[in-house]
Design a protein around this motif. Structure first.
Motif, mmCIF file in Angstrom:
data_model
loop_
_atom_site.group_PDB
_atom_site.id
_atom_site.type_symbol
_atom_site.label_atom_id
_atom_site.label_comp_id
_atom_site.label_asym_id
_atom_site.label_seq_id
_atom_site.Cartn_x
_atom_site.Cartn_y
_atom_site.Cartn_z
ATOM 1 N N GLU A 281 -19.162 8.742 -24.122
ATOM 2 C CA GLU A 281 -18.121 8.373 -25.083
ATOM 3 C C GLU A 281 -17.447 7.058 -24.675
ATOM 4 N N LEU B 299 -14.282 6.490 -25.303
ATOM 5 C CA LEU B 299 -12.958 6.879 -24.838
ATOM 6 C C LEU B 299 -12.960 8.347 -24.448
ATOM 7 N N THR B 300 -12.450 8.626 -23.249
ATOM 8 C CA THR B 300 -12.299 10.012 -22.819
ATOM 9 C C THR B 300 -10.830 10.261 -22.555
ATOM 10 N N ALA C 91 -6.161 11.288 -29.393
ATOM 11 C CA ALA C 91 -7.609 11.526 -29.487
ATOM 12 C C ALA C 91 -8.038 11.592 -30.949
ATOM 13 N N ALA D 11 -8.063 8.167 -32.520
ATOM 14 C CA ALA D 11 -9.238 7.390 -32.096
ATOM 15 C C ALA D 11 -10.486 7.853 -32.844
ATOM 16 N N THR E 185 -15.204 9.589 -29.100
ATOM 17 C CA THR E 185 -14.150 10.066 -28.208
ATOM 18 C C THR E 185 -14.407 11.492 -27.725
#
Ligand code: SF4
Ligand code: SF4
Lengths: 120, 290
Positions: free
Chosen positions: B160, B162-163, B22, B25, B32
């Motif tokens: 987001e 990306l999760t 995370a 990212a 994220t």
């Protein structure tokens, strides 16, 4: 007065069962009538959780005022307490032997649950 | 994209991988969110150190019985699959710890003696660590039923790109709740016979839920490649391996992120992130087309 005894069988000579919630049967003995009935607990004994609660409910619903068993967990204890059932944690060979011990008047009532819950 | 980081058992390095992915990212400017779904033992915040902006309570409906109206008919206890109710001749007892808030008893009571009231079972700490959104689900001490809190944490996902979901270890209900609608699952496993055994169970779960997945091996050199071979033989894709490294354990125990404290690992996590996202996109496309 009615006395509930945990057992693996279905009559007075059947072996005493130490577990409560997961006992196969409860024999409910009526002292006045000198007669008994048997409650089948086998389906409930398979429950993942809460078997003790439902077992206690069954025993209470049949009007038992005394329970003779080996071990009783905290939730079953709460239900039995709420219904005013007196619990005795004993060791016995058969149902008849458990009832004899009770009749002798030598047993001491349990002060609380004597086993932990299954998941706590 | 929702990416769940999971493991067959605790201690495999799941949170280490999840937090570092995370962070990597977010450092690259990808919008994220990090959702700590391991609500019984959330510890990702120890590494990410977010500023908490909001504490959101999580409630479940709890049945409340009006003893004055109740006729002790026993129907509520009969319908309860979770054995949470005991009906006695003069009262009804509810065991909160067993109640799954299914509402069955409320529905079935002929006397309308049962209504529901909210019961607090946990909370969510919501905030940010730099640009990274961080939400931590916390199950209240003494509560036994985690999925409602997991569900509430998952609802914190916003727009987001990306999760990342840090899943509870194992294969029980809270893990199922985390993984069930993830786009992709990355399993973190230790290269030991036990690690392999737990990984096999966890993979069964992903397959049952029809989730695409891959494996990342932690302490990969412990068994001379046996777990890697086992993965290959079974057709499980291994996306990355990290060998036993005392420095990682040291940095983790002092609450540091590996990618910050040990620059030589930045590349590993950058590549892992790329590979996971690529693998997830491929499987997502396949599913859309298939
Ligand atoms: S179903 Fe309603 S009336 Fe019947 S025992 Fe339960 S609460 Fe009482
Ligand atoms: S809400 Fe569902 S789980 Fe809870 S007591 Fe009622 S029937 Fe049982």
């Amino acid at each position: 007065m009615k006395i509930a005894v945990t057992t693996s069988g279905t009559d007075l000579e059947a072996p005493f069962e130490a577990r409560f919630g997961r006992a196969p049967h409860f024999l409910i003995y009526d002292l006045e009538q000198s007669a008994f009935e048997v409650i089948d607990n086998q389906a409930n004994a398979q429950a993942a959780r809460g078997a003790g609660i439902q077992a206690a409910q069954s025993v209470c619903q049949r009007g038992a005022q005394v329970l003779l068993t080996g071990h009783c967990g905290p939730k079953a204890w709460d239900v039995l307490q709420a219904a005013g059932v007196e619990v005795f944690n004993i060791q016995a060979s058969t149902v008849a032997n458990a009832l004899e011990q009770y009749n002798n008047g030598s047993l001491k009532p349990a002060g609380g649950a004597n086993v932990r819950g299954h998941w706590s | 994209m929702k990416l769940a980081i999971a493991s067959g058992k605790g201690g495999a390095g799941k949170t280490m991988v999840a937090t570092n992915l995370a962070w990597t990212a977010a450092q690259q400017g990808v919008k994220t969110a990090f959702l700590d779904c391991d609500v019984e033992e959330p510890n990702a915040a120890l590494f990410l150190k977010p500023d908490i902006e909001n504490v959101i309570p999580v409630h479940v409906p709890k049945p409340v019985i009006n003893q004055d109206v109740c006729t002790h008919c026993g129907l509520c206890s009969d319908i309860c699959r979770y054995n949470a109710l005991a009906v006695l001749s003069d009262k009804v007892l509810l065991f909160n710890e067993l109640c799954h808030s299914c509402g069955g008893c409320v529905h079935v009571c002929p006397e309308h003696a049962i209504h529901e009231e909210p019961r607090l079972v946990g909370h969510i700490d919501a905030g940010h660590a730099g640009a990274l959104k961080v939400c931590t689900g916390v199950l209240k001490v003494g509560e036994a039923i985690a999925p409602p809190v997991v569900k509430a944490v998952k609802q914190q996902a916003g727009d987001e790109t990306l999760t990342i979901l840090d899943s509870p270890p194992g294969t029980a209900c809270p893990a199922v709740e985390t993984v069930r609608d993830a786009d992709f699952v990355l399993f973190v496993a230790e290269a030991t016979p036990f690690g392999r055994h737990d990984l096999a169970l966890a993979i069964d779960l992903a397959q049952a839920l029809k989730r695409p997945f891959a494996v990342m091996l932690n302490r990969a050199d412990l068994d001379h490649g046996e777990t890697r071979r086992w993965c290959e033989e079974n057709g499980f894709r291994v996306l990355a391996e990290i060998d036993e490294d005392r420095r990682i354990a040291e940095k983790c125990s002092s609450g540091e992120l590996v990618v910050d404290a040990l620059p030589d690992y930045r590349e590993v996590f950058t590549k892992l992130l790329e590979d996971v996202v690529a693998a997830a996109e491929i499987t997502t496309n396949e599913r859309v087309q298939g």
